[in-house]
Every structure is written in structure tokens, then in C-alpha cells.
Scaffold this active site. Structure first.
Site, PDB file in Angstrom:
ATOM      1  N   HIS A  16     -40.095   3.109 -59.607  1.00 47.16           N
ATOM      2  CA  HIS A  16     -39.128   2.980 -58.514  1.00 47.16           C
ATOM      3  C   HIS A  16     -37.775   3.572 -58.924  1.00 47.16           C
ATOM      4  O   HIS A  16     -37.131   4.272 -58.145  1.00 47.16           O
ATOM      5  CB  HIS A  16     -38.905   1.499 -58.164  1.00 47.16           C
ATOM      6  CG  HIS A  16     -40.095   0.793 -57.574  1.00 47.16           C
ATOM      7  ND1 HIS A  16     -40.585  -0.380 -58.075  1.00 47.16           N
ATOM      8  CD2 HIS A  16     -40.876   1.101 -56.514  1.00 47.16           C
ATOM      9  CE1 HIS A  16     -41.617  -0.787 -57.349  1.00 47.16           C
ATOM     10  NE2 HIS A  16     -41.823   0.105 -56.394  1.00 47.16           N
ATOM     11  N   LYS A  40     -46.557 -11.259 -48.476  1.00 48.72           N
ATOM     12  CA  LYS A  40     -47.048 -10.642 -49.728  1.00 48.72           C
ATOM     13  C   LYS A  40     -46.969 -11.630 -50.898  1.00 48.72           C
ATOM     14  O   LYS A  40     -47.326 -11.287 -52.019  1.00 48.72           O
ATOM     15  CB  LYS A  40     -46.233  -9.381 -50.048  1.00 48.72           C
ATOM     16  CG  LYS A  40     -47.043  -8.090 -49.879  1.00 48.72           C
ATOM     17  CD  LYS A  40     -46.325  -6.862 -50.417  1.00 48.72           C
ATOM     18  CE  LYS A  40     -47.284  -5.870 -51.062  1.00 48.72           C
ATOM     19  NZ  LYS A  40     -46.608  -4.691 -51.612  1.00 48.72           N
ATOM     20  N   ARG A  89     -47.487   8.159 -55.108  1.00 48.28           N
ATOM     21  CA  ARG A  89     -48.044   8.251 -56.463  1.00 48.28           C
ATOM     22  C   ARG A  89     -49.323   9.056 -56.503  1.00 48.28           C
ATOM     23  O   ARG A  89     -49.578   9.811 -57.395  1.00 48.28           O
ATOM     24  CB  ARG A  89     -48.302   6.853 -57.026  1.00 48.28           C
ATOM     25  CG  ARG A  89     -47.050   6.081 -57.336  1.00 48.28           C
ATOM     26  CD  ARG A  89     -47.364   4.638 -57.542  1.00 48.28           C
ATOM     27  NE  ARG A  89     -47.972   4.068 -56.340  1.00 48.28           N
ATOM     28  CZ  ARG A  89     -48.493   2.872 -56.250  1.00 48.28           C
ATOM     29  NH1 ARG A  89     -48.518   2.096 -57.294  1.00 48.28           N
ATOM     30  NH2 ARG A  89     -48.997   2.445 -55.112  1.00 48.28           N
ATOM     31  N   SER A 127     -46.060  -2.553 -59.232  1.00 44.88           N
ATOM     32  CA  SER A 127     -45.471  -3.861 -59.524  1.00 44.88           C
ATOM     33  C   SER A 127     -46.567  -4.861 -59.867  1.00 44.88           C
ATOM     34  O   SER A 127     -46.387  -5.714 -60.743  1.00 44.88           O
ATOM     35  CB  SER A 127     -44.662  -4.343 -58.320  1.00 44.88           C
ATOM     36  OG  SER A 127     -43.615  -3.450 -58.062  1.00 44.88           O
TER      37      SER A 127
HETATM   38  N1  COA Z   1     -43.446   3.724 -58.772  1.00 42.94           N
HETATM   39  C1  COA Z   1     -44.140   2.617 -59.048  1.00 42.94           C
HETATM   40  N2  COA Z   1     -44.738   1.884 -58.098  1.00 42.94           N
HETATM   41  C2  COA Z   1     -44.607   2.290 -56.831  1.00 42.94           C
HETATM   42  C3  COA Z   1     -43.915   3.438 -56.479  1.00 42.94           C
HETATM   43  C4  COA Z   1     -43.307   4.177 -57.513  1.00 42.94           C
HETATM   44  N3  COA Z   1     -42.620   5.271 -57.274  1.00 42.94           N
HETATM   45  N4  COA Z   1     -43.980   3.592 -55.146  1.00 42.94           N
HETATM   46  C5  COA Z   1     -44.706   2.568 -54.685  1.00 42.94           C
HETATM   47  N5  COA Z   1     -45.087   1.786 -55.706  1.00 42.94           N
HETATM   48  C6  COA Z   1     -45.944   0.609 -55.628  1.00 42.94           C
HETATM   49  C7  COA Z   1     -45.195  -0.678 -55.558  1.00 42.94           C
HETATM   50  O1  COA Z   1     -44.923  -1.183 -56.855  1.00 42.94           O
HETATM   51  C8  COA Z   1     -46.174  -1.547 -54.797  1.00 42.94           C
HETATM   52  O2  COA Z   1     -47.077  -2.077 -55.722  1.00 42.94           O
HETATM   53  P1  COA Z   1     -47.762  -3.489 -55.470  1.00 42.94           P
HETATM   54  O3  COA Z   1     -48.573  -3.357 -54.234  1.00 42.94           O
HETATM   55  O4  COA Z   1     -48.500  -3.643 -56.717  1.00 42.94           O
HETATM   56  O5  COA Z   1     -46.632  -4.482 -55.299  1.00 42.94           O
HETATM   57  C9  COA Z   1     -46.925  -0.578 -53.886  1.00 42.94           C
HETATM   58  O6  COA Z   1     -46.683   0.697 -54.427  1.00 42.94           O
HETATM   59  C10 COA Z   1     -46.446  -0.527 -52.454  1.00 42.94           C
HETATM   60  O7  COA Z   1     -45.146  -0.891 -52.466  1.00 42.94           O
HETATM   61  P2  COA Z   1     -43.937  -0.626 -51.536  1.00 42.94           P
HETATM   62  O8  COA Z   1     -43.561   0.808 -51.544  1.00 42.94           O
HETATM   63  O9  COA Z   1     -42.919  -1.597 -51.973  1.00 42.94           O
HETATM   64  O10 COA Z   1     -44.450  -0.881 -50.091  1.00 42.94           O
HETATM   65  P3  COA Z   1     -44.955  -2.143 -49.390  1.00 42.94           P
HETATM   66  O11 COA Z   1     -46.278  -1.798 -48.904  1.00 42.94           O
HETATM   67  O12 COA Z   1     -44.809  -3.378 -50.199  1.00 42.94           O
HETATM   68  O13 COA Z   1     -43.926  -2.169 -48.171  1.00 42.94           O
HETATM   69  C11 COA Z   1     -41.877  -2.389 -47.000  1.00 42.94           C
HETATM   70  C12 COA Z   1     -42.654  -2.690 -48.282  1.00 42.94           C
HETATM   71  C13 COA Z   1     -40.622  -3.239 -47.003  1.00 42.94           C
HETATM   72  C14 COA Z   1     -41.483  -0.931 -46.975  1.00 42.94           C
HETATM   73  C15 COA Z   1     -42.763  -2.696 -45.767  1.00 42.94           C
HETATM   74  O14 COA Z   1     -43.339  -3.974 -45.913  1.00 42.94           O
HETATM   75  C16 COA Z   1     -41.992  -2.651 -44.473  1.00 42.94           C
HETATM   76  O15 COA Z   1     -41.672  -1.596 -43.969  1.00 42.94           O
HETATM   77  N6  COA Z   1     -41.694  -3.840 -43.894  1.00 42.94           N
HETATM   78  C17 COA Z   1     -40.975  -3.987 -42.653  1.00 42.94           C
HETATM   79  C18 COA Z   1     -41.921  -4.219 -41.459  1.00 42.94           C
HETATM   80  C19 COA Z   1     -42.172  -2.908 -40.768  1.00 42.94           C
HETATM   81  O16 COA Z   1     -41.274  -2.276 -40.248  1.00 42.94           O
HETATM   82  N7  COA Z   1     -43.440  -2.471 -40.763  1.00 42.94           N
HETATM   83  C20 COA Z   1     -43.807  -1.188 -40.220  1.00 42.94           C
HETATM   84  C21 COA Z   1     -44.208  -1.253 -38.800  1.00 42.94           C
HETATM   85  S1  COA Z   1     -45.654  -2.236 -38.563  1.00 42.94           S
END
Ligand code: COA
Length: 159
Positions: A16, A40, A89, A127
Site C-alpha cells: 500500500h 469485513k 497486484r 493485509s
Molecule cells: N499492496 C498490498 N496489498 C494490496 C494492495 C497493494 N498494493 N492493493 C490491494 N491490496 C490488498 C489488500 O491488502 C486487501 O487484502 P485483504 O483482502 O487481505 O485485506 C485486498 O487487496 C483488497 O483490499 P482493498 O484494496 O483495501 O479493497 P477492499 O476490497 O477491502 O475495499 C474499499 C475497500 C473501502 C475500497 C471498499 O470496501 C469500498 O469502496 N467501500 C465503500 C462502499 C462502496 O462504495 N462500494 C462500491 C459500490 S457497491
């Protein structure tokens, strides 16, 4: 131009941080936004996640760290962001991220989603992997920023 980098950041990893530092180079202001998504079942509270991101970034005027609840599209509009930036990724991230980008476009047609490729040395990182290693007493050196490593290990091994 203002960009929003949203995520769960539970906790922030070096992957990140890599995206944050690189994304900040292509905009005037980067807003790192921690999604408050209790479904989550996060290991760290929103406040802890925001604090850990702030500690990892240090003092930078061009990067703001905050949290949001509700829809990402509404948050991005409220803060005046032109686009959302997400890290990719591997191909496995693509399908989900493509769907999210299209949903956000439907909700807020003026909002763009940009994708930045994660640096290759972090392409395996997540994560969940960090949490699993820490919970089992494994070494998370090099996976998360040094300044928060102890804090993560302490919280997860005390459970
Ligand atoms: N390096 C390391 N890990 C990464 C990464 C990177 N560059 N990019 C993504 N990841 C990983 C994260 O660690 C996470 O891992 P985990 O699943 O083991 O925790 C995974 O990829 C996905 O993470 P993230 O990018 O945080 O996305 P998310 O799916 O948890 O979504 C929000 C988080 C806040 C963006 C999302 O829930 C959201 O948009 N919520 C608001 C509601 C909304 O508007 N929804 C859309 C319309 S329905």
C-alpha cells in the site's frame, strides 16, 4: 488534481505504501481513505488504521489520511476528487476492481478510476497474509512499514 486512494488498510502494508508514494507523485493532493466496512470484521479499528497510515507516511502536506463510511463515490464527490486510484497486484484483482470501477462510474459518472501496478516485490502481499503470519508468530519484517511492525505483532499475538 485530487485523487482518492481507498482501501481497508487492515493493516497498511509496504505494498500500500508503495502505491501511496507513487500516486502522490502524479497528483496535487492524495487522500488516503480508510473504508469503515465492519462486515469485513477488521482486526484494527478505523482509528488505529488511520494512525498507522499517518505514522508510515510521516509529515507530508500533499497527503491526507482520513476515513469514510457509506459509498466511495459519494465520499470522492464530497472531497472534490477527480478520480479514485487503486493498486492492481495480479490478474486476480482485475475482475473485482473492474466491477467496482464500473459501479462507481454508474453512481458518479464524472468520477474516474485509475489503476497503478503494484511494484513486483509486493505483488504477493496482502493485509490478510500479514495478519496470518503475525498471529502465528512469524516474521513480518519487510512486509509492513518498520515503524508499525511491533504494534501489529503485539496486537495480533495477544489475541
Ligand atoms: N499492496 C498490498 N496489498 C494490496 C494492495 C497493494 N498494493 N492493493 C490491494 N491490496 C490488498 C489488500 O491488502 C486487501 O487484502 P485483504 O483482502 O487481505 O485485506 C485486498 O487487496 C483488497 O483490499 P482493498 O484494496 O483495501 O479493497 P477492499 O476490497 O477491502 O475495499 C474499499 C475497500 C473501502 C475500497 C471498499 O470496501 C469500498 O469502496 N467501500 C465503500 C462502499 C462502496 O462504495 N462500494 C462500491 C459500490 S457497491
Amino acid at each position: 488534481m485530487t485523487l482518492v486512494y481507498p482501501g481497508s488498510f487492515d493493516p497498511i502494508t509496504n505494498g500500500h505504501l508503495d502505491i501511496i508514494v507513487r500516486a502522490a507523485c502524479i497528483c496535487d493532493k492524495l487522500i488516503v481513505a480508510v473504508g469503515n466496512n465492519e462486515s469485513k470484521r477488521p482486526a484494527f479499528t478505523v482509528e488505529e488504521r488511520v494512525e498507522m497510515i499517518r505514522a508510515s507516511i510521516g509529515d507530508r502536506e500533499d497527503i491526507e489520511v482520513t476515513s469514510f463510511t457509506g459509498l466511495l463515490a459519494d465520499f470522492a464527490k464530497k472531497v472534490g476528487a477527480r478520480a479514485v486510484i487503486k493498486g492492481l497486484r495480479a490478474m486476480s484483482d482485475f475482475e473485482y476492481e473492474f466491477q467496482m470501477a464500473l459501479l462507481n462510474k454508474k453512481l458518479e459518472p464524472e468520477l474516474e478510476t485509475l489503476f497503478m501496478m503494484t511494484s513486483v516485490q509486493y505483488s504477493f502481499l496482502s493485509s490478510s497474509a500479514v495478519k496470518e503470519i503475525a498471529r502465528n508468530g512469524g516474521c513480518i519484517d519487510g512486509l509492513v512499514p518498520d515503524c508499525i511492525r511491533e504494534r501489529i505483532a503485539r496486537k495480533l499475538t495477544c489475541r
